[in-house]
Design a protein around this motif. Structure first.
Motif, PDB file in Angstrom:
ATOM      1  N   SER A   1      13.005   6.954  -2.817  1.00  0.00           N
ATOM      2  CA  SER A   1      12.308   6.685  -1.552  1.00  0.00           C
ATOM      3  C   SER A   1      11.574   5.352  -1.522  1.00  0.00           C
ATOM      4  O   SER A   1      11.549   4.689  -0.477  1.00  0.00           O
ATOM      5  CB  SER A   1      11.329   7.825  -1.236  1.00  0.00           C
ATOM      6  OG  SER A   1      12.023   9.011  -0.955  1.00  0.00           O
ATOM      7  N   PRO A   2      10.940   4.907  -2.635  1.00  0.00           N
ATOM      8  CA  PRO A   2      10.278   3.592  -2.574  1.00  0.00           C
ATOM      9  C   PRO A   2      11.229   2.463  -2.183  1.00  0.00           C
ATOM     10  O   PRO A   2      10.846   1.549  -1.443  1.00  0.00           O
ATOM     11  CB  PRO A   2       9.753   3.402  -4.006  1.00  0.00           C
ATOM     12  CG  PRO A   2       9.562   4.780  -4.517  1.00  0.00           C
ATOM     13  CD  PRO A   2      10.669   5.590  -3.910  1.00  0.00           C
TER      14      PRO A   2
ATOM     15  N   ILE B   1       0.833  -1.204   0.000  1.00  0.00           N
ATOM     16  CA  ILE B   1       0.000   0.000   0.000  1.00  0.00           C
ATOM     17  C   ILE B   1       0.870   1.258   0.000  1.00  0.00           C
ATOM     18  O   ILE B   1       0.547   2.253  -0.656  1.00  0.00           O
ATOM     19  CB  ILE B   1      -0.954  -0.028   1.212  1.00  0.00           C
ATOM     20  CG1 ILE B   1      -2.031  -1.099   0.984  1.00  0.00           C
ATOM     21  CG2 ILE B   1      -1.599   1.332   1.462  1.00  0.00           C
ATOM     22  CD1 ILE B   1      -2.799  -1.477   2.222  1.00  0.00           C
ATOM     23  N   SER B   2       1.987   1.221   0.713  1.00  0.00           N
ATOM     24  CA  SER B   2       2.883   2.383   0.727  1.00  0.00           C
ATOM     25  C   SER B   2       3.418   2.674  -0.660  1.00  0.00           C
ATOM     26  O   SER B   2       3.661   3.832  -1.016  1.00  0.00           O
ATOM     27  CB  SER B   2       4.044   2.149   1.698  1.00  0.00           C
ATOM     28  OG  SER B   2       4.970   1.206   1.187  1.00  0.00           O
ATOM     29  N   LEU B   3       3.599   1.628  -1.472  1.00  0.00           N
ATOM     30  CA  LEU B   3       4.113   1.833  -2.834  1.00  0.00           C
ATOM     31  C   LEU B   3       3.058   2.449  -3.749  1.00  0.00           C
ATOM     32  O   LEU B   3       3.397   3.150  -4.697  1.00  0.00           O
ATOM     33  CB  LEU B   3       4.620   0.505  -3.399  1.00  0.00           C
ATOM     34  CG  LEU B   3       5.910   0.020  -2.731  1.00  0.00           C
ATOM     35  CD1 LEU B   3       6.195  -1.428  -3.087  1.00  0.00           C
ATOM     36  CD2 LEU B   3       7.084   0.901  -3.113  1.00  0.00           C
TER      37      LEU B   3
ATOM     38  N   LEU C   1      -7.528   4.569  -0.287  1.00  0.00           N
ATOM     39  CA  LEU C   1      -6.986   5.688   0.499  1.00  0.00           C
ATOM     40  C   LEU C   1      -5.572   6.040   0.055  1.00  0.00           C
ATOM     41  O   LEU C   1      -5.219   7.222  -0.043  1.00  0.00           O
ATOM     42  CB  LEU C   1      -6.991   5.323   1.990  1.00  0.00           C
ATOM     43  CG  LEU C   1      -8.337   5.329   2.704  1.00  0.00           C
ATOM     44  CD1 LEU C   1      -8.192   4.830   4.133  1.00  0.00           C
ATOM     45  CD2 LEU C   1      -8.952   6.736   2.699  1.00  0.00           C
ATOM     46  N   ALA C   2      -4.753   5.024  -0.217  1.00  0.00           N
ATOM     47  CA  ALA C   2      -3.376   5.267  -0.644  1.00  0.00           C
ATOM     48  C   ALA C   2      -3.342   6.000  -1.986  1.00  0.00           C
ATOM     49  O   ALA C   2      -2.544   6.933  -2.175  1.00  0.00           O
ATOM     50  CB  ALA C   2      -2.611   3.951  -0.744  1.00  0.00           C
ATOM     51  N   PHE C   3      -4.214   5.602  -2.917  1.00  0.00           N
ATOM     52  CA  PHE C   3      -4.215   6.246  -4.234  1.00  0.00           C
ATOM     53  C   PHE C   3      -4.771   7.668  -4.139  1.00  0.00           C
ATOM     54  O   PHE C   3      -4.231   8.597  -4.763  1.00  0.00           O
ATOM     55  CB  PHE C   3      -5.041   5.434  -5.231  1.00  0.00           C
ATOM     56  CG  PHE C   3      -5.002   6.002  -6.624  1.00  0.00           C
ATOM     57  CD1 PHE C   3      -3.874   5.832  -7.416  1.00  0.00           C
ATOM     58  CD2 PHE C   3      -6.064   6.732  -7.133  1.00  0.00           C
ATOM     59  CE1 PHE C   3      -3.816   6.363  -8.694  1.00  0.00           C
ATOM     60  CE2 PHE C   3      -6.024   7.273  -8.407  1.00  0.00           C
ATOM     61  CZ  PHE C   3      -4.885   7.086  -9.195  1.00  0.00           C
ATOM     62  N   ILE C   4      -5.836   7.854  -3.360  1.00  0.00           N
ATOM     63  CA  ILE C   4      -6.370   9.210  -3.156  1.00  0.00           C
ATOM     64  C   ILE C   4      -5.294  10.090  -2.526  1.00  0.00           C
ATOM     65  O   ILE C   4      -5.091  11.240  -2.920  1.00  0.00           O
ATOM     66  CB  ILE C   4      -7.635   9.175  -2.273  1.00  0.00           C
ATOM     67  CG1 ILE C   4      -8.783   8.505  -3.022  1.00  0.00           C
ATOM     68  CG2 ILE C   4      -8.044  10.589  -1.851  1.00  0.00           C
ATOM     69  CD1 ILE C   4     -10.019   8.279  -2.161  1.00  0.00           C
ATOM     70  N   GLY C   5      -4.586   9.536  -1.531  1.00  0.00           N
ATOM     71  CA  GLY C   5      -3.516  10.283  -0.876  1.00  0.00           C
ATOM     72  C   GLY C   5      -2.432  10.698  -1.850  1.00  0.00           C
ATOM     73  O   GLY C   5      -1.966  11.838  -1.819  1.00  0.00           O
ATOM     74  N   ALA C   6      -2.019   9.771  -2.712  1.00  0.00           N
ATOM     75  CA  ALA C   6      -0.979  10.091  -3.699  1.00  0.00           C
ATOM     76  C   ALA C   6      -1.428  11.223  -4.627  1.00  0.00           C
ATOM     77  O   ALA C   6      -0.651  12.132  -4.953  1.00  0.00           O
ATOM     78  CB  ALA C   6      -0.636   8.841  -4.518  1.00  0.00           C
TER      79      ALA C   6
END
Length: 308
Positions: free
Chosen positions: A254-255, A95-97, A161-166
């Motif tokens: 960073s990834p 998810i972080s990626l 949520l991760a994609f919206i955040g990005a």
């Protein structure tokens, strides 16, 4: 402060932020998502308030302050809950990626906001990054739509949520670059997030006592709080007094840093296909960055060739 020291501090910010995924997931497994996120931002807000104090709001453009505050607030909530709600340590890293699509999406937003001209390299970079995410989801070097959908449906909220955040962070970066006039009210942002989270927590659990903060929990709480706050402080010093070109280039890796730290903190073994996907996400971001900087990079390449 010397330029080299400032650059080193900027690099330390990248490493600090790269540890957040593993630390936050570890903390949420001990306290639950709500308490982990709330306490993390509370501690970070106190530290940032001590470092930066409350900014002079009168000198900050009002439209920028309102828009940037909302974008930052929603982004941080999306990112932190996406990680905290992950079902397994490996899923938290996956998810972080998805969140690390933001460098490629930032270039897309710069084009939408007419800050950059359209380039096919941007499309290529975004496709490479997305292929990395797909490879991580399928994990066998073969595309399978049913497997991809099944993987997504195992925890759709975190992935969304991760994609919206990005996407929101990409917009925030463009808005900040265009309208901030050099202001950085980061301590105010964290105070806002803390107030929102405590309000949400008290409304959802009005009669529930705080979980026990024992020696099992406190090291992770302090680590994630200090990593968040000191990361922002060190990054500010780095981009103001250090080699910003070098730092921006490093930030695109960073990834890889984040996955490595998360793997060590969460004690999770990752497959070679997973690492291939991480490298593709990084490569896609670099392609998008090169597409925005080609006019500056090309003369340097030509000079390098002439030397040989």
């Amino acid at each position: 402060m010397s330029k080299n020291l400032a650059t080193l501090l900027g690099f330390s910010a990248i490493l600090l932020w790269s540890s957040l995924v593993g630390l936050l997931k570890k903390l949420s497994s001990l306290l639950g998502a709500d308490y982990a996120v709330t306490l993390m931002y509370s501690l970070s807000a106190v530290i940032l308030l001590l470092i930066f104090r409350i900014p002079n709001l009168r000198v900050i453009p009002k439209k920028y302050l309102i828009c940037a505050s909302l974008l930052f607030l929603v982004y941080e909530l999306c990112f932190s809950y996406a990680i905290a709600l992950a079902q397994t340590p490996q899923q938290a890293i996956e998810i972080s990626l998805v969140n690390y699509l933001w460098p490629s999406l930032t270039v897309v937003m710069l084009i939408i906001f007419k800050e950059l001209k359209f380039s096919l390299f941007v499309v290529l970079g975004l496709m490479v990054s997305m292929s990395g995410i797909i490879l991580i989801q399928t994990g066998n070097n073969q595309f399978s739509l049913s497997l991809l959908i099944s993987h997504f449906m195992s925890n759709p909220l975190s992935y969304i949520l991760a994609f919206i955040g990005a996407t929101l962070w990409a917009i925030y970066c463009v808005i900040t670059r265009k309208y901030s006039q050099g202001h950085n009210p980061i301590s105010l942002y964290f105070i806002m997030i803390t107030v929102v989270l405590w309000t949400k927590l008290l409304m959802a659990h009005p009669f529930e006592t705080l979980p026990s903060l024992d020696l099992t929990v406190l090291p992770y709480l302090f680590a994630v709080g200090f990593a968040t706050a000191l990361g922002y402080a060190a990054w500010n010093i780095g981009i103001i007094k250090g080699n910003i070109t070098f730092l921006v280039t490093l930030s695109y890796f960073s990834p890889i840093f984040s996955t490595l730290f998360s793997m060590l903190i969460l004690q999770t073994a990752l497959s070679i296909e997973f690492w291939h996907g991480v490298c593709l996400v990084t490569l896609g971001s670099l392609i998008c960055w090169i597409s925005t900087s080609w006019e500056h990079i090309k003369p340097r390449i030509q000079r390098f060739k002439m030397q040989f």
